[in-house]
Each structure stands twice: as structure tokens, then as C-alpha cells.
Design a protein around this motif. Structure first.
Motif, PDB file in Angstrom:
ATOM      1  N   TYR A 192      26.121  -9.323  12.528  1.00 52.54           N
ATOM      2  CA  TYR A 192      26.566  -7.967  12.189  1.00 52.54           C
ATOM      3  C   TYR A 192      27.564  -8.083  11.046  1.00 52.54           C
ATOM      4  O   TYR A 192      28.456  -8.935  11.089  1.00 52.54           O
ATOM      5  CB  TYR A 192      27.254  -7.304  13.386  1.00 52.54           C
ATOM      6  CG  TYR A 192      26.275  -6.783  14.415  1.00 52.54           C
ATOM      7  CD1 TYR A 192      25.696  -5.527  14.261  1.00 52.54           C
ATOM      8  CD2 TYR A 192      25.928  -7.554  15.520  1.00 52.54           C
ATOM      9  CE1 TYR A 192      24.788  -5.044  15.199  1.00 52.54           C
ATOM     10  CE2 TYR A 192      25.030  -7.085  16.458  1.00 52.54           C
ATOM     11  CZ  TYR A 192      24.457  -5.833  16.292  1.00 52.54           C
ATOM     12  OH  TYR A 192      23.561  -5.360  17.214  1.00 52.54           O
ATOM     13  N   CYS A 193      27.420  -7.247  10.028  1.00 55.85           N
ATOM     14  CA  CYS A 193      28.330  -7.348   8.902  1.00 55.85           C
ATOM     15  C   CYS A 193      28.442  -6.013   8.175  1.00 55.85           C
ATOM     16  O   CYS A 193      27.420  -5.335   7.962  1.00 55.85           O
ATOM     17  CB  CYS A 193      27.854  -8.438   7.934  1.00 55.85           C
ATOM     18  SG  CYS A 193      29.133  -8.870   6.743  1.00 55.85           S
ATOM     19  N   HIS A 237      24.136  -8.721   4.496  1.00 56.50           N
ATOM     20  CA  HIS A 237      24.788  -7.542   3.905  1.00 56.50           C
ATOM     21  C   HIS A 237      24.353  -6.261   4.616  1.00 56.50           C
ATOM     22  O   HIS A 237      23.212  -6.138   5.081  1.00 56.50           O
ATOM     23  CB  HIS A 237      24.524  -7.461   2.396  1.00 56.50           C
ATOM     24  CG  HIS A 237      23.094  -7.278   2.046  1.00 56.50           C
ATOM     25  ND1 HIS A 237      22.493  -6.055   2.023  1.00 56.50           N
ATOM     26  CD2 HIS A 237      22.133  -8.177   1.715  1.00 56.50           C
ATOM     27  CE1 HIS A 237      21.218  -6.204   1.680  1.00 56.50           C
ATOM     28  NE2 HIS A 237      20.974  -7.478   1.496  1.00 56.50           N
ATOM     29  N   ALA A 238      25.283  -5.302   4.685  1.00 55.88           N
ATOM     30  CA  ALA A 238      25.095  -4.116   5.522  1.00 55.88           C
ATOM     31  C   ALA A 238      23.846  -3.300   5.198  1.00 55.88           C
ATOM     32  O   ALA A 238      23.267  -2.675   6.090  1.00 55.88           O
ATOM     33  CB  ALA A 238      26.335  -3.247   5.428  1.00 55.88           C
ATOM     34  N   VAL A 239      23.416  -3.294   3.919  1.00 54.90           N
ATOM     35  CA  VAL A 239      22.263  -2.428   3.613  1.00 54.90           C
ATOM     36  C   VAL A 239      20.922  -3.097   3.904  1.00 54.90           C
ATOM     37  O   VAL A 239      19.873  -2.480   3.734  1.00 54.90           O
ATOM     38  CB  VAL A 239      22.286  -1.881   2.159  1.00 54.90           C
ATOM     39  CG1 VAL A 239      23.365  -0.830   1.991  1.00 54.90           C
ATOM     40  CG2 VAL A 239      22.416  -2.995   1.152  1.00 54.90           C
ATOM     41  N   ASN A 240      20.949  -4.344   4.361  1.00 52.78           N
ATOM     42  CA  ASN A 240      19.689  -4.990   4.757  1.00 52.78           C
ATOM     43  C   ASN A 240      19.288  -4.426   6.124  1.00 52.78           C
ATOM     44  O   ASN A 240      19.828  -4.800   7.160  1.00 52.78           O
ATOM     45  CB  ASN A 240      19.875  -6.512   4.838  1.00 52.78           C
ATOM     46  CG  ASN A 240      18.559  -7.232   5.095  1.00 52.78           C
ATOM     47  OD1 ASN A 240      17.545  -6.603   5.405  1.00 52.78           O
ATOM     48  ND2 ASN A 240      18.582  -8.539   4.979  1.00 52.78           N
ATOM     49  N   LYS A 241      18.319  -3.511   6.086  1.00 52.15           N
ATOM     50  CA  LYS A 241      17.985  -2.775   7.315  1.00 52.15           C
ATOM     51  C   LYS A 241      16.894  -3.471   8.124  1.00 52.15           C
ATOM     52  O   LYS A 241      16.608  -3.077   9.248  1.00 52.15           O
ATOM     53  CB  LYS A 241      17.545  -1.333   6.987  1.00 52.15           C
ATOM     54  CG  LYS A 241      18.657  -0.483   6.385  1.00 52.15           C
ATOM     55  CD  LYS A 241      19.799  -0.218   7.367  1.00 52.15           C
ATOM     56  CE  LYS A 241      20.921   0.562   6.705  1.00 52.15           C
ATOM     57  NZ  LYS A 241      22.257   0.149   7.081  1.00 52.15           N
ATOM     58  N   HIS A 242      16.201  -4.472   7.537  1.00 52.69           N
ATOM     59  CA  HIS A 242      15.113  -5.045   8.340  1.00 52.69           C
ATOM     60  C   HIS A 242      15.451  -6.356   9.031  1.00 52.69           C
ATOM     61  O   HIS A 242      14.701  -6.825   9.872  1.00 52.69           O
ATOM     62  CB  HIS A 242      13.821  -5.171   7.517  1.00 52.69           C
ATOM     63  CG  HIS A 242      13.970  -5.956   6.272  1.00 52.69           C
ATOM     64  ND1 HIS A 242      13.852  -7.326   6.236  1.00 52.69           N
ATOM     65  CD2 HIS A 242      14.254  -5.555   5.008  1.00 52.69           C
ATOM     66  CE1 HIS A 242      14.049  -7.722   4.994  1.00 52.69           C
ATOM     67  NE2 HIS A 242      14.295  -6.676   4.234  1.00 52.69           N
ATOM     68  N   ILE A 243      16.621  -6.915   8.726  1.00 47.21           N
ATOM     69  CA  ILE A 243      16.986  -8.144   9.431  1.00 47.21           C
ATOM     70  C   ILE A 243      17.468  -7.756  10.847  1.00 47.21           C
ATOM     71  O   ILE A 243      18.269  -6.831  10.981  1.00 47.21           O
ATOM     72  CB  ILE A 243      18.057  -8.947   8.650  1.00 47.21           C
ATOM     73  CG1 ILE A 243      18.249 -10.334   9.261  1.00 47.21           C
ATOM     74  CG2 ILE A 243      19.389  -8.227   8.563  1.00 47.21           C
ATOM     75  CD1 ILE A 243      19.100 -11.270   8.392  1.00 47.21           C
ATOM     76  N   PRO A 244      16.919  -8.394  11.878  1.00 49.85           N
ATOM     77  CA  PRO A 244      17.397  -8.024  13.229  1.00 49.85           C
ATOM     78  C   PRO A 244      18.864  -8.412  13.382  1.00 49.85           C
ATOM     79  O   PRO A 244      19.260  -9.508  12.978  1.00 49.85           O
ATOM     80  CB  PRO A 244      16.524  -8.871  14.162  1.00 49.85           C
ATOM     81  CG  PRO A 244      15.475  -9.487  13.327  1.00 49.85           C
ATOM     82  CD  PRO A 244      15.916  -9.446  11.899  1.00 49.85           C
ATOM     83  N   ALA A 286      16.937 -16.563   0.902  1.00 43.62           N
ATOM     84  CA  ALA A 286      17.181 -16.036   2.249  1.00 43.62           C
ATOM     85  C   ALA A 286      16.383 -14.745   2.388  1.00 43.62           C
ATOM     86  O   ALA A 286      15.739 -14.309   1.422  1.00 43.62           O
ATOM     87  CB  ALA A 286      18.666 -15.778   2.444  1.00 43.62           C
ATOM     88  N   ASP A 287      16.472 -14.137   3.575  1.00 47.37           N
ATOM     89  CA  ASP A 287      15.645 -12.975   3.920  1.00 47.37           C
ATOM     90  C   ASP A 287      15.292 -12.074   2.724  1.00 47.37           C
ATOM     91  O   ASP A 287      14.157 -12.017   2.305  1.00 47.37           O
ATOM     92  CB  ASP A 287      16.339 -12.158   5.013  1.00 47.37           C
ATOM     93  CG  ASP A 287      15.515 -10.963   5.423  1.00 47.37           C
ATOM     94  OD1 ASP A 287      14.411 -11.182   5.957  1.00 47.37           O
ATOM     95  OD2 ASP A 287      15.950  -9.819   5.179  1.00 47.37           O
TER      96      ASP A 287
END
Ligand code: SAM
Length: 480
Positions: free
Chosen positions: A105-106, A116-123, A292-293
Motif C-alpha cells: 500500500y502506498c 505508486h498510488a495511481v497504479n490501479k491494477h497491482i493487487p 516492474a509491473d
């Protein structure tokens, strides 16, 4: 315009842009000045004393000249001296550790990090205390004794109380072959009060990568979230030291900005800590940006090749000879092999960079922070180190006996670390060989232990180490 002052507590003064530009100009002008380069190399070389040897280190300007130098024979000389320094102060021991990811969580917006917070698809995942326990058992079952905990910055999901609970849990998990003896902490910059709490929780080194020392780039690379504040981030180590933490670990993420700028900033940061707190950084890490992702390292223009990376590592070794240097599994076996000779004193092994990764059969990728290049098991890493003449060490005695900060540094400066660390490394390696090693690793290991025991200069110390190793083989343990 802020003026350069290494004793100042203001980021813009001790990491002063004008001074860095000046140092880089000086380095560029002198990069083929053979006479000056030879003088700097001579200054960096270890000098013999009655009790061992000493090194004077280099200023950021001197070290920058060596980094700018492109004369192949001189670079070879740097590598030679880097190896000499490494052997003089650290011997052929390599400390082993593993990262433990607690939460991804970040709330920050770091553009190079998949958390980073706007990465919405990483669990998003945060370990419960039961899960922390399970991860620790999995790491202990591999043979680890030293961890570096990692977490994103999120005051709601990962407040300091959560981190403290995790540390408590880690130290409370008892294992028949020995507990985790040192927990280093890599979490976001925080307050003096929170650093004091971390100190009270018994952490080892507080690690915080600067990412980049270039203020303008820093602000662009960290567009949102608390990490955006360059001064707060850069002054974190001063707050950590004010909070009583005397082992701090620096690092920059190579690939984000121009490496010569980062290098000068890093050495200036070390000079600042020495000038203000009387003790330099305990460690320096040299991470390079990885895929990375949702991150492609090619988005950034400042990637460095393996040769440049080796050159940087050697120059750090020459500039801050007593500081430990860390290389992670971001790097391949080949790169790690080369850098080990040039001054690295700690490596991670068997690492998983995902939250909860150690308890899963297959290496998970969904919550991973970055691709791991060295995917070998800890047993393979241990064997490889020994086959290349390095003693893998699981020792944490200095920390448990209070030899941290300037007490550790003064032992190191007097060449004493070698007298007590070498036998300790052999004893803790023997524990590993008995408890965890494959038959092949055990064979290579005990051959090395036999040979290395002969190198202990004092008869008495050698006899004690030999007896302890016999006891370890007969399952009669002590806490080294
Ligand atoms: N949240 C803490 C902070 O902000 O410092 C802990 C950091 S994170 C778990 C550990 C480090 O991973 C970061 O400081 C950064 O240098 C590094 N990192 C982030 N993204 C990376 C990437 N794509 N490749 C390699 N390293 C990366």
C-alpha cells in the motif's frame, strides 16, 4: 542561492547543487590529469599501521575525478585498490540477508515504482501478523538470520504502529536453528519520534534510498504524496540519528538521473553525516532501476551499463572505505560476481520482492516490486560465494553486543573487525552448513572452513573457533 556547508542541517546546503556542479566541472577538467589521478589513487590506498591499516578516504571532488577518468589503466588501478581496501577492512566475508515485503500500500506517486498510488491494477496486500510469522518461518527455514523489511508509505494502512508490530512479531518467532537476529528497516522518511520508536524496537540499520540527489528531478519523479518533499526526505538520516539510530544506510537508484551527479551527492551525504554526527553511513546500497509491473526502465534516459556500474562501485569503495556496500538480487549473477571483488560486503539471497512471496510454492509476480534477476536459491548463492573465495557470513554479533555507529566504525578503522569477524563468520557459516546446506554445499563449505581457520592469526582465537565449530557439528550451540 544556498551556500555549500557540510555541517548544515539543511538539505540544500549539505547537498548543494552549485557545489556538485563545481565538483563535476573540476572532475571533467582533470579526468586525464594523470599526475592528479595518481595522487588521488595514492591517497585512497590503505596504509599499514602498527595495529593494522588505515585509509583516509576521498573527498567528493577527488572521487568525482576518479569517476570521470576514462583511462583504462587508471580504472584498472581503481579496481585493484578497491579490492585491496575491501580485503583490508572486510576480509573475504560477505554478509547475507533477505528483504521481507510487508505491504505494498502506498500513497506516493513515485513514477519509477509499481507501488505508486495511481497504479490501479497491482493487487494491494498487507501482511497480517500471522502472515508475517509464516514468512519469517519460511525465511528461517531457508537459513536466514538477517532481514531488511520493506513497505510502501501509507499512514492509514502501514502506520508506524504496524511496522513496530511486525518487528516485534519477527523477533518473537523462535526457530530450532536460531532466530532472526537483526531486522534492518527500509521505510519512508519519518519523524524523530518515530525513529526513536524504531530504535526502541531494536532495529539494526535504518535504510532510506535518496533515489536522486537532483532536487528538480526528484520533485518531478515524486510528483505527489509526502515523498515529494525533497528536504524532508534528504534530511531523514539526521532525524534518524537524532532519534538514536546510529547505523543508517544510504543509496541512490541509478538510472533516474546522471550518475556523476548522483555519485557526488552520495559522497557529500556521507561527508555530511561524518561532519555532523561523527559517523558516516553504515552502508551504501547501489540499486539500479529495474523493469516492474507498469514500469519500463527505458522510459528513463539515464541507465548505466555494467562497466560504468563497476566503475561507480569501485569509486564508492575508495571514497568511503569503512562503509559496508550492499548489492541486491536486482543484479545478475555475473554483475554480482564482478562487484563483490570491488567492495561489496553484503548481498541478498533467495529473495522474493512480493508481499507474502516466501510462503508460496512458485515465485509470485503480481505484487512484486521489481523483477529479480538473480533467482537462485539461498543454498546456490551460498555455494557460489564460497566457490568464488567469499565466506558467506550470517553473523550479527556486533549488533547484539552494541558495536554499532562509531563503535563499529572505530573497530573497523583499527583493523579489529577482521580479528573478531573472521572467526564469527566461520562459526555462523558452520551453523548454516549443519542446519540447511545441501550435501554439495556442505562439502564445499567445510573445505573452506578448514582453510580459513588456518588464517586466524592468534592461536588462542583459532583454538576457540575450532572448538566452537566442533561443538556446532555435535549440536552443542552457543549464540555467536
Ligand atoms: N517506501 C519506502 C521509501 O519510499 O523509501 C521504501 C522503499 S521501497 C520498498 C525500496 C526501494 O525500492 C526504493 O527506495 C526504490 O529505490 C526501489 N525501487 C522502486 N522501484 C524500483 C524499480 N522499478 N527498480 C528497482 N528498484 C526500485
Amino acid at each position: 542561492m544556498a551556500k555549500y556547508d557540510p555541517r548544515s542541517l539543511h538539505a540544500e546546503e549539505f547537498i548543494n547543487d552549485e557545489e556538485i556542479q563545481e565538483a563535476l566541472r573540476y572532475a571533467e577538467e582533470n579526468k586525464r590529469n594523470v599526475e592528479l589521478i595518481d595522487q588521488i589513487l595514492e591517497k585512497a590506498r590503505p596504509q599499514k599501521t602498527e595495529t593494522g591499516c588505515v585509509c583516509s578516504g576521498l573527498t567528493h571532488r577527488e572521487a568525482s575525478v576518479l569517476l570521470a577518468c576514462d583511462i583504462p589503466e587508471k580504472i584498472e588501478k581503481m579496481y585493484e585498490i578497491a579490492e585491496e581496501i575491501k580485503l583490508a577492512f572486510y576480509g573475504n566475508r560477505i554478509v547475507i540477508f533477505a528483504p521481507l515485503y510487508l505491504s505494498n500500500y502506498c500513497v506516493n506517486g513515485c513514477v519509477y515504482c509499481p507501488y505508486h498510488a495511481v497504479n490501479k491494477h497491482i493487487p494491494r496486500k498487507k501482511l497480517t501478523q500471522e502472515e508475517v510469522k509464516a514468512e519469517v518461518i519460511a525465511l528461517q527455514d531457508m537459513g536466514h538470520k538477517r532481514l531488511a523489511i520493506e513497505a510502501g508509505e501509507d499512514p492509514v494502512n502501514n502506520p508506524i504502529e504496524y511496522i513496530l508490530d511486525c518487528i516485534k512479531t519477527i523477533y518473537s518467532v523462535h526457530h530450532k536453528n536460531g532466530d532472526i537476529r537483526r531486522v534492518n528497516v527500509n521505510i519512508a522518511a519519518t519523524t524523530v519520534e518515530n525513529y526513536r520508536k524504531l530504535k526502541e524496537a531494536g532495529i539494526g540499520t535504518y535504510i532510506l534510498f535518496q533515489e536522486t540527489y537532483h532536487k528538480k528531478s526528484y520533485e518531478q519523479l515524486h510528483p505527489t504524496g509526502p515523498k515529494h518533499n525533497y528536504d524532508y526526505h534528504t534530511e531523514a538520516m539526521d532525524r534518524a540519528m537524532e532519534g538514536g539510530i546510529d547505523d543508517v544506510g544510504l543509496g541512490v537508484l541509478f538510472g533516474l538521473e546522471l550518475y556523476k551527479y548522483e555519485f557526488a551527492g552520495l559522497i557529500m551525504h556521507a561527508e555530511h553525516l561524518e561532519a555532523v554526527h561523527g559517523v558516516g553511513p553504515h552502508t551504501i546500497s547501489v540499486p539500479r532501476l529495474k523493469r516492474a509491473d507498469d514500469i519500463d526502465p527505458d522510459q528513463f534516459d539515464n541507465g548505466i551499463d555494467d562497466e560504468t556500474f563497476a566503475h561507480i562501485t569501485a569509486c564508492i569503495r575508495l571514497a568511503v572505505p569503512y562503509t559496508g556496500m550492499i548489492i541486491s538480487t536486482r543484479e545478475t549473477e555475473a554483475v554480482r560476481s564482478k562487484l563483490l571483488r570491488l567492495g561489496i560486503s553484503q548481498v541478498s539471497g533467495g529473495s522474493r520482492t512480493s508481499v507474502g512471496g516466501y510462503t508460496q510454492e512458485e515465485r509470485p509476480h503480481d505484487t512484486e516490486q521489481f523483477d529479480v534477476s538473480d533467482q537462485r536459491t539461498l543454498d546456490e548463492v551460498v555455494r557460489w560465494l564460497m566457490e568464488n573465495g567469499h565466506i558467506p557470513s550470517f553473523c550479527t554479533a556486533c549488533y547484539r553486543e552494541g558495536r554499532t555507529g562509531d563503535r563499529f566504525m572505530s573497530l573497523c578503522k583499527n583493523g579489529q573487525i577482521l580479528n573478531c569477524c573472521h572467526p564469527n563468520a566461520l562459526m555462523t557459516l558452520s551453523e548454516y552448513l549443519e542446519d540447511y546446506a545441501s550435501p554439495e554445499t556442505k562439502e564445499v563449505g567445510y573445505r573452506m572452513v578448514e582453510e580459513e581457520l588456518k588464517r586466524i592469526p592468534k592461536d588462542k582465537v583459532r583454538e576457540i573457533a575450532e572448538q566452537n565449530i566442533k561443538d556446532i557439528k555435535n549440536s552443542n550451540r552457543r549464540d555467536f
